[in-house]
Design an enzyme around this catalytic site. Structure first.
Site: not given
Length: 490
Positions: A77, A131, A328
């Site tokens: 991610c 993130h 993602d």
């Protein structure tokens, strides 16, 4: 309502900026609502998975263009989002995992939200976009916590008391800092959506959209949903959409033949107390439970997406707003016995990507190759902004105008893996119409360690590495050349 236009009457080609000019001569650009979904693979009804209940994302796809061959740059991610939001490939960003903030590697890069901010947009985010919520903090003009503050008692990770309490998973000698306190999934029972994090954030995002309706400036609003990321937690009504007994167990033995870096190692899944660490495969009961949970979490997030779309409709802003939705990276749900992502293969790198906007004809799909680095220049061109020179992708606007158009012959994905005794290896994967070609090279020396070649024409399940088959020898030099070019950021 201000700044409205008829959604399908824009008489300007998508090969030019989707830019309107008001009577006063001031640029009146389209809004952007960007919806990011964590761990969402393209297993949705609009992608042909009729067993998935995803009516709101399906509706969005019916209103725009669905990209069937879209790929992330890195199947993790943090790194994936860093590439998308910077417009740069991972060898440029230096971000290969979820721990490395983009700004720690590229402190001066002009990011996607920063570019919109500097171009006169109100920019805001809610939920998981980068993130880390603190990454790229200077790129946002609005603090949504002031517009839509969080409410006490809502937005929880677990709602059942027995799961919210810390769980002692292992004896002290076998504990890890990454161990999770609760189980891998939770059926929350008869609770409202907002008791969980994404439902609460969806309600807050709706309030932000409502307040944007009274603003003269265009907005760039990024909303990130956590589910279907682990743990697979959702109210009972989303679990009830699926019959667990009818869930088919994916083949566990059809692993990629002759591929040394095929395993995902299950990512964080083995950190949950209800998941055994010392097994190669989960049993059928646990596999079905997790697949059931993943699907429930997908449907839960789909409902939250629906709230945002309804808010745009209700406030009259849908007709002047670009809506783009992406996951993602891909995700293994027991495929080949694997879980999570963390590989350089089709299931981990292929992503859902949907674009709906004024002037974009509805209900179309494209098999043209697309990458996350293409999103930055695409949104620039659609809103009349200059494309920054550092962007390494290509605008997808030709595909939005004509889904059969081709802007690139291949998509690139990369991943780092450790090889015992040899150090870190970088895998660079090229996905063409027919092949997935991957080279693994030593990060330290650049020496070639392994080559993989999947022929989707003969092996759609991607189970056999044919790189050593003599009949494919003529394809390898050209694919290797493309692979080398990818290192330069082209």
């Amino acid at each position: 309502m201000k700044r409205q236009l008829n959604r399908f009457s824009v008489g300007i080609s998508l090969l030019l900026p989707l830019l309107l000019v008001s009577a006063s001569g001031a640029a009146d650009r389209l809004n952007v609502l960007m919806i990011a979904v964590d761990d969402l693979r393209p297993e949705l009804a609009c992608y042909g998975a009729e067993h998935i209940h995803s009516p709101n994302i399906d509706r969005l796809a019916s209103e725009g263009v669905r990209f069937d061959r879209a790929y992330c740059q890195v199947a993790v991610c943090g790194a994936s989002r860093a590439s998308l939001l910077s417009g740069c490939r991972p060898e440029t960003t230096g971000c290969w995992n979820f721990r490395t903030p983009l700004r720690s590697k590229m402190p001066d890069v002009l990011t996607l939200p920063q570019h919109f901010k500097q171009s006169g947009y109100e920019t805001a985010f809610l939920g998981k976009i980068y993130h880390s919520a603190s990454d790229d903090a200077s790129s946002w003009t609005l603090n949504v916590n002031r517009w839509a503050p969080a409410q006490a008692g809502k937005g929880k990770s677990y709602v059942l008391a027995e799961n919210a309490k810390p769980t002692e998973r292992k004896p002290k000698g076998d504990r890890r800092p990454s161990d999770k306190a609760g189980p891998s999934n939770e059926n929350g029972g008869d609770v409202p959506d907002e008791m969980y994090n994404d439902g609460h954030n969806a309600d807050r995002a709706v309030r932000v959209i409502e307040q944007f309706a009274d603003h003269e400036k265009p907005f760039f609003f990024a909303v990130g949903f956590l589910k279907p990321h682990l743990p697979f937690n959702a109210p009972a009504k989303y679990w009830d959409l699926y019959d667990r007994s009818s869930i088919e167990i994916p083949a566990r033995t059809s692993v990629v033949d002759g591929v040394p870096y095929a395993s995902s190692n299950w990512g964080e899944l083995k950190n949950y107390p209800d998941i055994p660490r010392d097994v190669d495969y989960l049993d059928d009961e646990k596999t079905r439970e997790l697949i059931h949970g993943y699907r429930a979490a997908v449907s839960y997030t789909d409902a939250q997406v629906g709230k945002l779309l309804a808010a745009l409709d209700r406030t009259g802003q849908r007709d002047n707003t670009i809506v783009i939705l992406w996951g993602d990276h891909g995700w293994y749900v027991g495929d080949f016995g694997e879980w999570c992502k963390h590989t350089n293969y089709e299931i981990a790198t292929r992503v859902p990507l949907i674009v709906s906007a004024p002037g974009v004809a509805p209900d179309r799909s494209s098999e043209s190759m697309a990458e996350f680095v293409d999103i930055f220049p695409t949104l620039c061109q659609m809103t009349g902004l200059d494309v920054p020179e550092h962007c390494q992708g290509k605008s997808l606007t030709p595909i939005l105008a004509d889904p059969s158009a081709v802007v690139k012959p291949a998509a690139f994905s990369q991943y780092l893996k450790n090889k015992p005794g040899a150090g870190q290896m970088r895998g660079t994967s090229i996905r063409t119409d027919r092949f997935r070609y991957t080279e693994w090279r030593s990060v330290k020396t650049g020496e070639l360690d392994a080559i993989e070649l999947i022929d989707f024409d003969t092996d759609p399940g991607a189970t056999v590495n044919v790189a050593s088959d003599p009949k494919y020898a003529s394809f390898l030099p050209g694919l290797a050349k493309w692979c080398a070019e990818s290192h330069s950021g082209t």
